[in-house]
Design a protein around this motif. Structure first.
Motif, PDB file in Angstrom:
ATOM      1  N   GLU A  93     -27.264 -20.887   0.368  1.00 14.66           N
ATOM      2  CA  GLU A  93     -25.954 -21.474   0.074  1.00 14.66           C
ATOM      3  C   GLU A  93     -24.866 -20.825   0.926  1.00 14.66           C
ATOM      4  N   MET A  94     -24.953 -19.515   1.105  1.00 16.20           N
ATOM      5  CA  MET A  94     -23.968 -18.832   1.937  1.00 16.20           C
ATOM      6  C   MET A  94     -24.059 -19.301   3.384  1.00 16.20           C
ATOM      7  N   GLY A  95     -25.281 -19.522   3.867  1.00 18.16           N
ATOM      8  CA  GLY A  95     -25.444 -20.019   5.232  1.00 18.16           C
ATOM      9  C   GLY A  95     -24.789 -21.372   5.431  1.00 18.16           C
ATOM     10  N   GLU A 101     -17.612 -23.601   7.631  1.00 20.07           N
ATOM     11  CA  GLU A 101     -16.376 -22.954   8.082  1.00 20.07           C
ATOM     12  C   GLU A 101     -16.336 -22.842   9.603  1.00 20.07           C
ATOM     13  N   ILE A 102     -17.460 -22.495  10.207  1.00 18.33           N
ATOM     14  CA  ILE A 102     -17.502 -22.369  11.667  1.00 18.33           C
ATOM     15  C   ILE A 102     -17.244 -23.718  12.327  1.00 18.33           C
ATOM     16  N   ILE A 192     -21.573 -12.957  13.903  1.00 18.28           N
ATOM     17  CA  ILE A 192     -21.174 -12.362  12.621  1.00 18.28           C
ATOM     18  C   ILE A 192     -21.931 -13.022  11.474  1.00 18.28           C
ATOM     19  N   LYS A 193     -22.061 -14.335  11.543  1.00 13.40           N
ATOM     20  CA  LYS A 193     -22.772 -15.070  10.490  1.00 13.40           C
ATOM     21  C   LYS A 193     -24.218 -14.606  10.362  1.00 13.40           C
ATOM     22  N   GLU A 194     -24.916 -14.479  11.479  1.00 12.90           N
ATOM     23  CA  GLU A 194     -26.321 -14.077  11.426  1.00 12.90           C
ATOM     24  C   GLU A 194     -26.472 -12.671  10.858  1.00 12.90           C
ATOM     25  N   ALA A 195     -25.551 -11.784  11.198  1.00 12.41           N
ATOM     26  CA  ALA A 195     -25.617 -10.427  10.653  1.00 12.41           C
ATOM     27  C   ALA A 195     -25.436 -10.437   9.140  1.00 12.41           C
ATOM     28  N   LEU A 196     -24.469 -11.196   8.660  1.00 16.40           N
ATOM     29  CA  LEU A 196     -24.201 -11.241   7.222  1.00 16.40           C
ATOM     30  C   LEU A 196     -25.358 -11.869   6.454  1.00 16.40           C
ATOM     31  N   PHE A 199     -28.311  -9.536   6.301  1.00 14.48           N
ATOM     32  CA  PHE A 199     -28.089  -8.433   5.360  1.00 14.48           C
ATOM     33  C   PHE A 199     -28.242  -8.902   3.919  1.00 14.48           C
ATOM     34  N   ILE A 200     -27.890 -10.164   3.646  1.00 17.01           N
ATOM     35  CA  ILE A 200     -28.086 -10.706   2.300  1.00 17.01           C
ATOM     36  C   ILE A 200     -29.578 -10.837   1.997  1.00 17.01           C
ATOM     37  N   ASN A 201     -30.339 -11.314   2.970  1.00 13.16           N
ATOM     38  CA  ASN A 201     -31.777 -11.515   2.768  1.00 13.16           C
ATOM     39  C   ASN A 201     -32.525 -10.195   2.654  1.00 13.16           C
TER      40      ASN A 201
END
Length: 248
Positions: A93-95, A101-102, A192-196, A199-201
């Motif tokens: 869902e965050m992805g 947004e992007i 930035i998106k891929e890093a976040l 880190f969630i996973n």
């Protein structure tokens, strides 16, 4: 519309003032993300709320002024981390949320480029109109000597020449340059998106930063060993700064 005019003005000013993302910009962002992730793993998500609320006063962000000046990237990362602190949203869902947004930011950033491209496309037509008007005016001088007619027809053709020159030599490339800047903004946010998301996973700073490093454009991507060396040095400085007050 006035909104489009202001967007074009802002984009042109940014194109004149800002520089294209460099290797050091990506390296700076990756190191910053690693420091944030290590702090979260050690002290929890709540520990970064103060950093996100007042990044200008944050010891972490003060070490990365170039990222701090990138307001949209800063807001993008801060809002995502705030969402993680107050919700239990999953990585999928965050992805999707970050993708929306992007893309919204990208479409908004393309407005000036598309507007200038539309102006460029109209310039050859305006040149043809100027040429036709010149020919019409020349018809009034049909009884004049050839020298006068040649001068008048030449002046009419200048309109067509200027229209084509401005379209393909100046205004058109200007619009493509703005589109290029919008694409680079999107690439930076994707890192930035891929890093976040990584880190969630898997809440491992090393894994998250490696995921992000792989998304960096090839000509700007730091090597694994280069990034690891910089991150290790940053961790040493951070550990020394956090322990120095206790020693005093």
């Amino acid at each position: 519309p006035m909104k489009v005019i202001k967007a074009v003005q802002g984009a042109l000013m940014r194109m004149l003032k800002s520089r294209i993302y460099s290797r050091s910009d990506y390296m700076d962002a990756l190191v910053l993300l690693s420091e944030i992730f290590y702090k979260i793993r050690k002290e929890g998500l709540v520990s970064i709320e103060g950093d996100l609320d007042e990044p200008e006063k944050s010891a972490i962000f003060q070490k990365h002024p170039s990222f701090l000046k990138n307001h949209h990237a800063m807001e993008f990362m801060a809002d995502t981390l705030r969402t993680l602190t107050i919700t239990d949203i999953g990585a999928h869902e965050m992805g999707s949320l970050l993708d929306y947004e992007i893309e919204a930011h990208y479409e908004e950033a393309l407005i000036p480029a598309k507007s200038i491209a539309n102006v460029a496309d109209s310039l050859p037509g305006l040149g043809i109109v100027a040429a036709v008007l010149g020919v019409v005016l020349t018809m009034k001088k049909i009884s004049e000597p050839p020298e006068v007619l040649g001068h008048s027809i030449g002046a009419a053709l200048v309109g067509t020449f200027l229209g084509v020159l401005l379209c393909y030599g100046f205004v058109g490339p200007l619009g493509r340059n703005l589109e290029h800047i919008a694409n680079e903004d999107r690439e930076f946010l994707m890192v930035i998106k891929e890093a976040l998301l990584a880190f969630i996973n898997t809440p491992s700073p090393q894994v998250a930063i490696e995921f992000a490093r792989r998304v960096v454009p090839g000509d700007l991507r730091p090597s694994f060993l280069e990034l690891e060396s910089v991150v290790r040095e940053a961790k040493k400085k951070q550990a020394w700064q956090s322990s120095s007050p206790k020693k005093s």
